[in-house]
Enzyme design. Sequence first.
Site, PDB file in Angstrom:
ATOM      1  N   GLU A  18       0.841  -1.202   0.000  1.00 15.78           N
ATOM      2  CA  GLU A  18       0.000   0.000   0.000  1.00 15.78           C
ATOM      3  C   GLU A  18       0.865   1.236   0.000  1.00 15.78           C
ATOM      4  O   GLU A  18       1.988   1.232   0.509  1.00 15.78           O
ATOM      5  CB  GLU A  18      -0.973   0.004   1.181  1.00 15.78           C
ATOM      6  CG  GLU A  18      -0.380   0.358   2.508  1.00 15.78           C
ATOM      7  CD  GLU A  18      -1.422   0.534   3.623  1.00 15.78           C
ATOM      8  OE1 GLU A  18      -2.441  -0.179   3.627  1.00 15.78           O
ATOM      9  OE2 GLU A  18      -1.182   1.378   4.500  1.00 15.78           O
ATOM     10  N   TYR A  50      -6.517   6.294   2.471  1.00 16.70           N
ATOM     11  CA  TYR A  50      -7.331   7.514   2.459  1.00 16.70           C
ATOM     12  C   TYR A  50      -7.079   8.259   3.763  1.00 16.70           C
ATOM     13  O   TYR A  50      -7.065   7.652   4.841  1.00 16.70           O
ATOM     14  CB  TYR A  50      -8.823   7.172   2.344  1.00 16.70           C
ATOM     15  CG  TYR A  50      -9.654   8.422   2.130  1.00 16.70           C
ATOM     16  CD1 TYR A  50      -9.941   8.868   0.846  1.00 16.70           C
ATOM     17  CD2 TYR A  50     -10.096   9.179   3.205  1.00 16.70           C
ATOM     18  CE1 TYR A  50     -10.656  10.037   0.643  1.00 16.70           C
ATOM     19  CE2 TYR A  50     -10.812  10.352   3.015  1.00 16.70           C
ATOM     20  CZ  TYR A  50     -11.095  10.772   1.726  1.00 16.70           C
ATOM     21  OH  TYR A  50     -11.797  11.931   1.526  1.00 16.70           O
ATOM     22  N   ARG A 124     -13.668   1.947   8.833  1.00 19.61           N
ATOM     23  CA  ARG A 124     -14.361   2.978   9.594  1.00 19.61           C
ATOM     24  C   ARG A 124     -13.546   4.256   9.646  1.00 19.61           C
ATOM     25  O   ARG A 124     -14.070   5.354   9.537  1.00 19.61           O
ATOM     26  CB  ARG A 124     -14.605   2.493  11.032  1.00 19.61           C
ATOM     27  CG  ARG A 124     -15.472   3.440  11.822  1.00 19.61           C
ATOM     28  CD  ARG A 124     -15.392   3.162  13.307  1.00 19.61           C
ATOM     29  NE  ARG A 124     -14.069   3.508  13.847  1.00 19.61           N
ATOM     30  CZ  ARG A 124     -13.724   3.387  15.107  1.00 19.61           C
ATOM     31  NH1 ARG A 124     -14.597   2.903  15.974  1.00 19.61           N
ATOM     32  NH2 ARG A 124     -12.514   3.719  15.525  1.00 19.61           N
ATOM     33  N   GLY A 125     -12.213   4.132   9.812  1.00 17.04           N
ATOM     34  CA  GLY A 125     -11.367   5.304  10.068  1.00 17.04           C
ATOM     35  C   GLY A 125     -11.283   5.544  11.564  1.00 17.04           C
ATOM     36  O   GLY A 125     -12.057   4.978  12.346  1.00 17.04           O
ATOM     37  N   ASP A 126     -10.311   6.361  11.954  1.00 12.91           N
ATOM     38  CA  ASP A 126     -10.123   6.659  13.382  1.00 12.91           C
ATOM     39  C   ASP A 126     -10.852   7.943  13.749  1.00 12.91           C
ATOM     40  O   ASP A 126     -11.267   8.703  12.882  1.00 12.91           O
ATOM     41  CB  ASP A 126      -8.629   6.799  13.681  1.00 12.91           C
ATOM     42  CG  ASP A 126      -7.959   5.434  13.718  1.00 12.91           C
ATOM     43  OD1 ASP A 126      -8.572   4.490  14.261  1.00 12.91           O
ATOM     44  OD2 ASP A 126      -6.841   5.314  13.191  1.00 12.91           O
ATOM     45  N   ALA A 144     -17.674  -0.040  10.002  1.00 12.66           N
ATOM     46  CA  ALA A 144     -17.300  -0.469   8.647  1.00 12.66           C
ATOM     47  C   ALA A 144     -18.331  -1.441   8.075  1.00 12.66           C
ATOM     48  O   ALA A 144     -18.589  -1.446   6.865  1.00 12.66           O
ATOM     49  CB  ALA A 144     -15.915  -1.101   8.680  1.00 12.66           C
ATOM     50  N   HIS A 183      -8.673  -5.090  17.767  1.00 15.51           N
ATOM     51  CA  HIS A 183      -8.817  -3.639  17.597  1.00 15.51           C
ATOM     52  C   HIS A 183      -8.840  -3.020  18.989  1.00 15.51           C
ATOM     53  O   HIS A 183      -9.480  -3.542  19.899  1.00 15.51           O
ATOM     54  CB  HIS A 183     -10.107  -3.311  16.836  1.00 15.51           C
ATOM     55  CG  HIS A 183     -10.235  -1.840  16.558  1.00 15.51           C
ATOM     56  ND1 HIS A 183     -11.002  -1.017  17.342  1.00 15.51           N
ATOM     57  CD2 HIS A 183      -9.660  -1.049  15.621  1.00 15.51           C
ATOM     58  CE1 HIS A 183     -10.907   0.231  16.882  1.00 15.51           C
ATOM     59  NE2 HIS A 183     -10.099   0.230  15.835  1.00 15.51           N
ATOM     60  N   GLN A 210      -4.074  -5.869  10.188  1.00 16.39           N
ATOM     61  CA  GLN A 210      -3.185  -4.868  10.782  1.00 16.39           C
ATOM     62  C   GLN A 210      -1.773  -5.455  10.800  1.00 16.39           C
ATOM     63  O   GLN A 210      -1.607  -6.687  10.802  1.00 16.39           O
ATOM     64  CB  GLN A 210      -3.665  -4.593  12.215  1.00 16.39           C
ATOM     65  CG  GLN A 210      -2.893  -3.546  12.956  1.00 16.39           C
ATOM     66  CD  GLN A 210      -2.929  -2.208  12.232  1.00 16.39           C
ATOM     67  OE1 GLN A 210      -2.201  -2.029  11.257  1.00 16.39           O
ATOM     68  NE2 GLN A 210      -3.766  -1.301  12.678  1.00 16.39           N
ATOM     69  N   LYS A 305       8.453   4.824   1.949  1.00 16.78           N
ATOM     70  CA  LYS A 305       9.845   4.475   1.623  1.00 16.78           C
ATOM     71  C   LYS A 305       9.910   2.991   1.329  1.00 16.78           C
ATOM     72  O   LYS A 305       9.594   2.175   2.185  1.00 16.78           O
ATOM     73  CB  LYS A 305      10.754   4.811   2.801  1.00 16.78           C
ATOM     74  CG  LYS A 305      10.793   6.287   3.069  1.00 16.78           C
ATOM     75  CD  LYS A 305      11.887   6.642   4.044  1.00 16.78           C
ATOM     76  CE  LYS A 305      11.811   8.119   4.377  1.00 16.78           C
ATOM     77  NZ  LYS A 305      11.871   8.378   5.808  1.00 16.78           N
TER      78      LYS A 305
HETATM   79  P1  FAD Z   1     -14.793  -1.437  12.400  1.00 17.38           P
HETATM   80  O1  FAD Z   1     -14.763  -2.753  11.761  1.00 17.38           O
HETATM   81  O2  FAD Z   1     -16.028  -0.613  12.259  1.00 17.38           O
HETATM   82  O3  FAD Z   1     -14.456  -1.666  13.940  1.00 17.38           O
HETATM   83  C1  FAD Z   1     -14.143  -0.563  14.789  1.00 17.38           C
HETATM   84  C2  FAD Z   1     -14.395  -0.955  16.248  1.00 17.38           C
HETATM   85  O4  FAD Z   1     -15.793  -1.093  16.476  1.00 17.38           O
HETATM   86  C3  FAD Z   1     -13.781  -2.312  16.631  1.00 17.38           C
HETATM   87  O5  FAD Z   1     -13.359  -2.225  17.975  1.00 17.38           O
HETATM   88  C4  FAD Z   1     -14.949  -3.283  16.516  1.00 17.38           C
HETATM   89  O6  FAD Z   1     -14.788  -4.418  17.363  1.00 17.38           O
HETATM   90  C5  FAD Z   1     -16.103  -2.400  16.964  1.00 17.38           C
HETATM   91  N1  FAD Z   1     -17.403  -2.734  16.370  1.00 17.38           N
HETATM   92  C6  FAD Z   1     -17.673  -3.087  15.101  1.00 17.38           C
HETATM   93  N2  FAD Z   1     -19.004  -3.250  14.929  1.00 17.38           N
HETATM   94  C7  FAD Z   1     -19.587  -2.959  16.116  1.00 17.38           C
HETATM   95  C8  FAD Z   1     -20.928  -2.915  16.593  1.00 17.38           C
HETATM   96  N3  FAD Z   1     -21.958  -3.206  15.797  1.00 17.38           N
HETATM   97  N4  FAD Z   1     -21.148  -2.549  17.893  1.00 17.38           N
HETATM   98  C9  FAD Z   1     -20.125  -2.246  18.728  1.00 17.38           C
HETATM   99  N5  FAD Z   1     -18.826  -2.288  18.337  1.00 17.38           N
HETATM  100  C10 FAD Z   1     -18.570  -2.623  17.052  1.00 17.38           C
HETATM  101  N6  FAD Z   1      -7.416   4.343   8.502  1.00 17.38           N
HETATM  102  C11 FAD Z   1      -7.500   5.441   7.702  1.00 17.38           C
HETATM  103  O7  FAD Z   1      -7.889   6.511   8.177  1.00 17.38           O
HETATM  104  N7  FAD Z   1      -7.175   5.370   6.363  1.00 17.38           N
HETATM  105  C12 FAD Z   1      -6.759   4.227   5.775  1.00 17.38           C
HETATM  106  O8  FAD Z   1      -6.472   4.206   4.587  1.00 17.38           O
HETATM  107  C13 FAD Z   1      -6.637   3.058   6.587  1.00 17.38           C
HETATM  108  N8  FAD Z   1      -6.241   1.874   6.061  1.00 17.38           N
HETATM  109  C14 FAD Z   1      -6.189   0.752   6.851  1.00 17.38           C
HETATM  110  C15 FAD Z   1      -5.835  -0.481   6.267  1.00 17.38           C
HETATM  111  C16 FAD Z   1      -5.779  -1.629   7.036  1.00 17.38           C
HETATM  112  C17 FAD Z   1      -5.416  -2.943   6.394  1.00 17.38           C
HETATM  113  C18 FAD Z   1      -6.057  -1.567   8.432  1.00 17.38           C
HETATM  114  C19 FAD Z   1      -5.953  -2.800   9.291  1.00 17.38           C
HETATM  115  C20 FAD Z   1      -6.422  -0.360   9.019  1.00 17.38           C
HETATM  116  C21 FAD Z   1      -6.509   0.816   8.236  1.00 17.38           C
HETATM  117  N9  FAD Z   1      -6.903   2.040   8.774  1.00 17.38           N
HETATM  118  C22 FAD Z   1      -6.991   3.159   7.974  1.00 17.38           C
HETATM  119  C23 FAD Z   1      -7.181   2.165  10.217  1.00 17.38           C
HETATM  120  C24 FAD Z   1      -8.671   1.936  10.565  1.00 17.38           C
HETATM  121  O9  FAD Z   1      -9.459   2.964   9.997  1.00 17.38           O
HETATM  122  C25 FAD Z   1      -8.783   1.957  12.088  1.00 17.38           C
HETATM  123  O10 FAD Z   1      -8.136   0.834  12.634  1.00 17.38           O
HETATM  124  C26 FAD Z   1     -10.173   2.113  12.671  1.00 17.38           C
HETATM  125  O11 FAD Z   1     -10.040   2.444  14.065  1.00 17.38           O
HETATM  126  C27 FAD Z   1     -11.073   0.887  12.612  1.00 17.38           C
HETATM  127  O12 FAD Z   1     -11.479   0.624  11.334  1.00 17.38           O
HETATM  128  P2  FAD Z   1     -12.305  -0.730  10.990  1.00 17.38           P
HETATM  129  O13 FAD Z   1     -12.700  -0.629   9.582  1.00 17.38           O
HETATM  130  O14 FAD Z   1     -11.571  -1.910  11.432  1.00 17.38           O
HETATM  131  O15 FAD Z   1     -13.591  -0.493  11.934  1.00 17.38           O
END
Ligand code: FAD
Length: 317
Positions: A18, A50, A124-126, A144, A183, A210, A305
Amino acid sequence: MKVIDHLTNAKETIFSFEILPPLKGQNIEHIFNSIDPLLDFNPPFVNVTYHREEVVYKRLDNGLLEQKVVKKRPGTVGICAAIQNKYKIDAVPHILCGGFSKEDTENALIDLAFLGIENVLALRGDSLKGETYFVPEKQGHTYAKDLVKQIKDMNEGIYLDEELQNKTPTNFSIGVAGYPEKHFEAPSLNNDMQRLKEKVEAGADYVTTQLFFDNQKYFDFVDRARAAGITVPIIPGIKPVATKRHLSVLPHFFHVDMPDELISAIAACKDNKAVRQVGIEWGIQQCRELKEAGVPAIHFYSMGKVDNVQKIAEAVF
Ligand code: FAD
């Protein structure tokens, strides 16, 4: 072509990586320069991260702070289109819940479909700096899983406006994130796994993990996923350590542990040149074992890098 088809058709472990869009003001050559050295390893797809807006503060002459919202790394969609056009390699834009209403998401997906992009990694994003918890955009998604569902709906020709005429289904392969070490917000490993399962049931075709430094964490994660009934491919994510600062930065930002053996090797290094070499050797070891275990692909977090990723790939692919 879709990532899931690349994974299904591959006879051996795929090399993938990536890249981050360049900081605003830099040109796209910067991106091409980081892709070119990795082409020898035949990546069938390249992910492009993103980056949502950030809140920054500027101190004014009168001592007050001015708050500004800026996007430091725009250009994900443009870079994806440029990659597909220049290299004929599939691009995988990351797409977030954060900062997007459902309408924004729909329009972004329409742009991607018109550009011939057939893949997305749905995240989802942070939370923004200063927010304790993730706050969704008004009319946006909280998890997500809900974003995956919207993309899946569009793949079935279901748009937000039910009265639209002549709706064309999109055709996206959807990836999601998985966390071998959990997570950081999840209350338990098991609970996080159930959430991952929900993303897959909503329509995700594969999982990218991750980063991790201990392969056993990945193997255990895959075993737990299979036991939970998740059958889709799970791509391991690898980040070579490159600086002493990574000892604190990577655990802090990615909520991952580092094996003591790796920590000691880094601590014994005289300078960052030596740390980079330790990171390469550790990465080679990790990737050889993963490849031997028959993982579908290895996803490298290059973070701009690529010389160390190149060295690892030379030894492994
Ligand atoms: P989710 O799957 O929505 O989970 C987030 C949290 O909510 C988890 O703790 C999960 O257990 C909990 N959860 C899920 N569903 C529910 C529910 N129904 N009720 C209660 N809790 C729930 N970030 C960026 O900003 N840009 C990027 O390009 C980017 N790329 C990434 C690529 C990879 C391969 C990885 C692993 C991470 C990336 N991230 C990126 C970081 C990511 O956005 C963060 O880790 C974010 O905090 C969680 O995203 P997620 O899609 O896993 O969220």
